[in-house]
Design a protein around this motif. Structure first.
Motif, PDB file in Angstrom:
ATOM      1  N   THR A 104       0.613  -1.520  -0.098  1.00 41.65           N
ATOM      2  CA  THR A 104      -0.276  -0.084   0.077  1.00 41.65           C
ATOM      3  C   THR A 104       1.052   1.491   0.299  1.00 41.65           C
ATOM      4  O   THR A 104       1.570   1.216   0.554  1.00 41.65           O
ATOM      5  N   ALA A 105       0.524   2.095  -0.924  1.00 41.30           N
ATOM      6  CA  ALA A 105       1.041   2.995  -1.049  1.00 41.30           C
ATOM      7  C   ALA A 105       0.921   4.181  -1.953  1.00 41.30           C
ATOM      8  O   ALA A 105       0.437   3.799  -3.330  1.00 41.30           O
ATOM      9  N   ILE A 106       1.665   5.372  -2.379  1.00 40.86           N
ATOM     10  CA  ILE A 106       1.213   6.429  -3.418  1.00 40.86           C
ATOM     11  C   ILE A 106       2.385   5.756  -4.656  1.00 40.86           C
ATOM     12  O   ILE A 106       3.308   6.305  -4.059  1.00 40.86           O
ATOM     13  N   TYR A 107       2.266   5.532  -5.672  1.00 39.10           N
ATOM     14  CA  TYR A 107       3.017   5.185  -6.801  1.00 39.10           C
ATOM     15  C   TYR A 107       3.409   6.170  -7.609  1.00 39.10           C
ATOM     16  O   TYR A 107       2.185   6.425  -8.405  1.00 39.10           O
ATOM     17  N   TYR A 108       4.463   6.454  -7.807  1.00 40.47           N
ATOM     18  CA  TYR A 108       5.059   7.329  -8.629  1.00 40.47           C
ATOM     19  C   TYR A 108       5.349   7.359  -9.646  1.00 40.47           C
ATOM     20  O   TYR A 108       6.693   5.936  -9.812  1.00 40.47           O
ATOM     21  N   CYS A 109       5.264   7.353 -10.894  1.00 40.81           N
ATOM     22  CA  CYS A 109       6.132   7.532 -11.815  1.00 40.81           C
ATOM     23  C   CYS A 109       7.470   8.624 -12.623  1.00 40.81           C
ATOM     24  O   CYS A 109       6.813   9.728 -11.806  1.00 40.81           O
ATOM     25  N   ALA A 110       9.104   8.025 -12.806  1.00 41.27           N
ATOM     26  CA  ALA A 110       8.904   9.014 -12.500  1.00 41.27           C
ATOM     27  C   ALA A 110      10.605   9.435 -14.351  1.00 41.27           C
ATOM     28  O   ALA A 110      10.151   8.193 -14.485  1.00 41.27           O
ATOM     29  N   ALA A 111      10.902  10.328 -14.663  1.00 42.48           N
ATOM     30  CA  ALA A 111      11.460  10.226 -16.249  1.00 42.48           C
ATOM     31  C   ALA A 111      12.875  10.957 -16.185  1.00 42.48           C
ATOM     32  O   ALA A 111      12.633  12.304 -15.001  1.00 42.48           O
ATOM     33  N   GLY A 112      13.266  11.271 -16.331  1.00 45.72           N
ATOM     34  CA  GLY A 112      14.498  11.665 -16.486  1.00 45.72           C
ATOM     35  C   GLY A 112      16.190  11.305 -16.367  1.00 45.72           C
ATOM     36  O   GLY A 112      15.845   9.890 -17.301  1.00 45.72           O
ATOM     37  N   VAL A 113      17.196  11.958 -17.003  1.00 43.76           N
ATOM     38  CA  VAL A 113      18.897  11.535 -17.263  1.00 43.76           C
ATOM     39  C   VAL A 113      19.377  11.353 -15.166  1.00 43.76           C
ATOM     40  O   VAL A 113      19.544  11.997 -15.010  1.00 43.76           O
ATOM     41  N   VAL A 114      19.530  10.008 -16.006  1.00 41.32           N
ATOM     42  CA  VAL A 114      20.602   9.655 -13.902  1.00 41.32           C
ATOM     43  C   VAL A 114      21.566   8.369 -14.523  1.00 41.32           C
ATOM     44  O   VAL A 114      21.443   8.116 -15.967  1.00 41.32           O
ATOM     45  N   PRO A 115      22.700   8.887 -13.515  1.00 45.97           N
ATOM     46  CA  PRO A 115      23.759   7.683 -13.845  1.00 45.97           C
ATOM     47  C   PRO A 115      23.080   6.826 -14.022  1.00 45.97           C
ATOM     48  O   PRO A 115      23.893   5.405 -14.834  1.00 45.97           O
ATOM     49  N   THR A 116      22.232   5.672 -13.058  1.00 46.13           N
ATOM     50  CA  THR A 116      21.962   4.608 -13.026  1.00 46.13           C
ATOM     51  C   THR A 116      20.463   4.540 -12.742  1.00 46.13           C
ATOM     52  O   THR A 116      19.474   5.664 -12.372  1.00 46.13           O
ATOM     53  N   VAL A 117      19.781   3.115 -13.259  1.00 49.36           N
ATOM     54  CA  VAL A 117      18.166   2.975 -12.413  1.00 49.36           C
ATOM     55  C   VAL A 117      17.750   3.141 -11.452  1.00 49.36           C
ATOM     56  O   VAL A 117      16.701   3.800 -10.891  1.00 49.36           O
ATOM     57  N   PHE A 118      18.610   3.534 -10.346  1.00 50.87           N
ATOM     58  CA  PHE A 118      17.814   2.925  -9.525  1.00 50.87           C
ATOM     59  C   PHE A 118      18.422   4.049  -8.569  1.00 50.87           C
ATOM     60  O   PHE A 118      18.050   4.793  -7.102  1.00 50.87           O
ATOM     61  N   GLN A 119      18.735   5.359  -9.006  1.00 52.76           N
ATOM     62  CA  GLN A 119      18.618   6.893  -8.183  1.00 52.76           C
ATOM     63  C   GLN A 119      17.246   7.502  -8.220  1.00 52.76           C
ATOM     64  O   GLN A 119      16.322   7.041  -8.447  1.00 52.76           O
ATOM     65  N   THR A 120      17.658   8.203  -7.497  1.00 54.40           N
ATOM     66  CA  THR A 120      16.182   8.979  -7.213  1.00 54.40           C
ATOM     67  C   THR A 120      16.260  10.279  -7.132  1.00 54.40           C
ATOM     68  O   THR A 120      14.897  10.762  -7.347  1.00 54.40           O
ATOM     69  N   ASN A 121      16.982  10.703  -8.127  1.00 52.92           N
ATOM     70  CA  ASN A 121      16.644  12.055  -8.661  1.00 52.92           C
ATOM     71  C   ASN A 121      16.460  12.362 -10.239  1.00 52.92           C
ATOM     72  O   ASN A 121      16.943  13.084 -10.356  1.00 52.92           O
ATOM     73  N   TYR A 122      15.112  11.470 -10.208  1.00 54.54           N
ATOM     74  CA  TYR A 122      15.076  11.721 -12.005  1.00 54.54           C
ATOM     75  C   TYR A 122      14.320  13.055 -11.733  1.00 54.54           C
ATOM     76  O   TYR A 122      13.370  13.995 -11.339  1.00 54.54           O
ATOM     77  N   GLN A 123      14.501  13.951 -13.167  1.00 54.66           N
ATOM     78  CA  GLN A 123      13.901  15.415 -12.757  1.00 54.66           C
ATOM     79  C   GLN A 123      12.166  15.587 -13.175  1.00 54.66           C
ATOM     80  O   GLN A 123      12.110  16.374 -12.945  1.00 54.66           O
ATOM     81  N   TYR A 124      11.947  14.440 -13.546  1.00 52.89           N
ATOM     82  CA  TYR A 124      10.490  14.234 -13.172  1.00 52.89           C
ATOM     83  C   TYR A 124       9.702  13.637 -12.808  1.00 52.89           C
ATOM     84  O   TYR A 124       9.985  12.650 -12.972  1.00 52.89           O
ATOM     85  N   TRP A 125       8.296  13.885 -12.874  1.00 48.37           N
ATOM     86  CA  TRP A 125       7.781  13.136 -11.010  1.00 48.37           C
ATOM     87  C   TRP A 125       6.157  13.150 -12.140  1.00 48.37           C
ATOM     88  O   TRP A 125       6.112  14.153 -12.341  1.00 48.37           O
ATOM     89  N   GLY A 126       5.247  12.079 -11.977  1.00 49.05           N
ATOM     90  CA  GLY A 126       4.332  12.286 -12.353  1.00 49.05           C
ATOM     91  C   GLY A 126       3.131  12.346 -11.134  1.00 49.05           C
ATOM     92  O   GLY A 126       3.982  12.857 -10.185  1.00 49.05           O
ATOM     93  N   GLN A 127       1.956  12.238 -10.988  1.00 46.95           N
ATOM     94  CA  GLN A 127       1.457  13.434  -9.530  1.00 46.95           C
ATOM     95  C   GLN A 127       1.373  12.015  -8.937  1.00 46.95           C
ATOM     96  O   GLN A 127       0.665  12.004  -7.740  1.00 46.95           O
ATOM     97  N   GLY A 128       1.164  10.432  -9.707  1.00 43.85           N
ATOM     98  CA  GLY A 128       1.276   9.339  -8.344  1.00 43.85           C
ATOM     99  C   GLY A 128      -0.155   8.962  -8.150  1.00 43.85           C
ATOM    100  O   GLY A 128      -1.291   9.906  -9.231  1.00 43.85           O
ATOM    101  N   THR A 129      -0.157   7.590  -8.137  1.00 42.25           N
ATOM    102  CA  THR A 129      -1.587   6.948  -8.513  1.00 42.25           C
ATOM    103  C   THR A 129      -1.126   5.978  -7.359  1.00 42.25           C
ATOM    104  O   THR A 129      -0.662   5.015  -6.526  1.00 42.25           O
ATOM    105  N   GLU A 130      -2.763   5.850  -6.543  1.00 37.83           N
ATOM    106  CA  GLU A 130      -2.735   5.357  -5.156  1.00 37.83           C
ATOM    107  C   GLU A 130      -3.140   3.670  -5.455  1.00 37.83           C
ATOM    108  O   GLU A 130      -4.040   3.922  -5.807  1.00 37.83           O
ATOM    109  N   VAL A 131      -2.190   2.689  -4.636  1.00 40.50           N
ATOM    110  CA  VAL A 131      -2.782   1.435  -4.423  1.00 40.50           C
ATOM    111  C   VAL A 131      -3.163   1.347  -3.478  1.00 40.50           C
ATOM    112  O   VAL A 131      -2.185   1.805  -1.719  1.00 40.50           O
ATOM    113  N   THR A 132      -4.028   1.144  -3.072  1.00 42.22           N
ATOM    114  CA  THR A 132      -4.063  -0.092  -1.169  1.00 42.22           C
ATOM    115  C   THR A 132      -5.127  -1.055  -1.489  1.00 42.22           C
ATOM    116  O   THR A 132      -5.163  -1.654  -2.464  1.00 42.22           O
ATOM    117  N   VAL A 133      -3.736  -2.199  -0.956  1.00 46.03           N
ATOM    118  CA  VAL A 133      -4.079  -3.673  -0.273  1.00 46.03           C
ATOM    119  C   VAL A 133      -4.656  -3.762   0.384  1.00 46.03           C
ATOM    120  O   VAL A 133      -3.742  -3.821   1.861  1.00 46.03           O
TER     121      VAL A 133
END
Length: 123
Positions: free
Chosen positions: A92-121
């Motif tokens: 359960t969380a808000i899931y965010y899509c992200a995009a950008g130019v980052v050194p590795t896929v695991f980075q958190t400093n993506y430049q662009y973020w979606g508004q988030g979509t809520e998932v409740t289990v």
């Protein structure tokens, strides 16, 4: 500015499945352009779920996602998907899509973020 549009969240019982979708206008012309999914649960920091290096197609998953979540893309539509199976209440969380130019896929400093979509289990 890159606008990311997410969909697919909702309420599901434990053990159920959901598919998240995120669409971007077009990929950046850069070898390090990456798209990914993150999530944030109440009271917790945002964490990486899965990501893809757009040109190479190389993917990366968080340990908790391996075996249950599947990341895929439609390169023609600049769209990514996150198929989540065997969902647990702790997903359960808000899931965010992200995009950008980052050194590795695991980075958190993506430049662009979606508004988030809520998932409740529910348990």
């Amino acid at each position: 500015q890159m606008r990311l549009v997410e969909s697919g969240g909702g309420l599901v019982q434990a053990g159920g499945s959901l598919r998240l979708v995120c669409t971007a206008p077009e990929p950046l012309d850069n070898d390090y352009f990456t798209m990914g999914w993150f999530r944030q649960s109440p009271g917790k920091v945002r964490e990486f779920v899965a990501g893809i290096r757009w040109r190479s197609g190389d993917t990366g998953y968080a340990d908790f996602a391996k075996g249950r979540f599947t990341f895929s893309r439609d390169a023609d539509k600049t769209t990514i998907y996150l198929q989540m199976n065997s969902l647990k209440p702790e997903d359960t969380a808000i899931y965010y899509c992200a995009a950008g130019v980052v050194p590795t896929v695991f980075q958190t400093n993506y430049q662009y973020w979606g508004q988030g979509t809520e998932v409740t289990v529910s348990s």
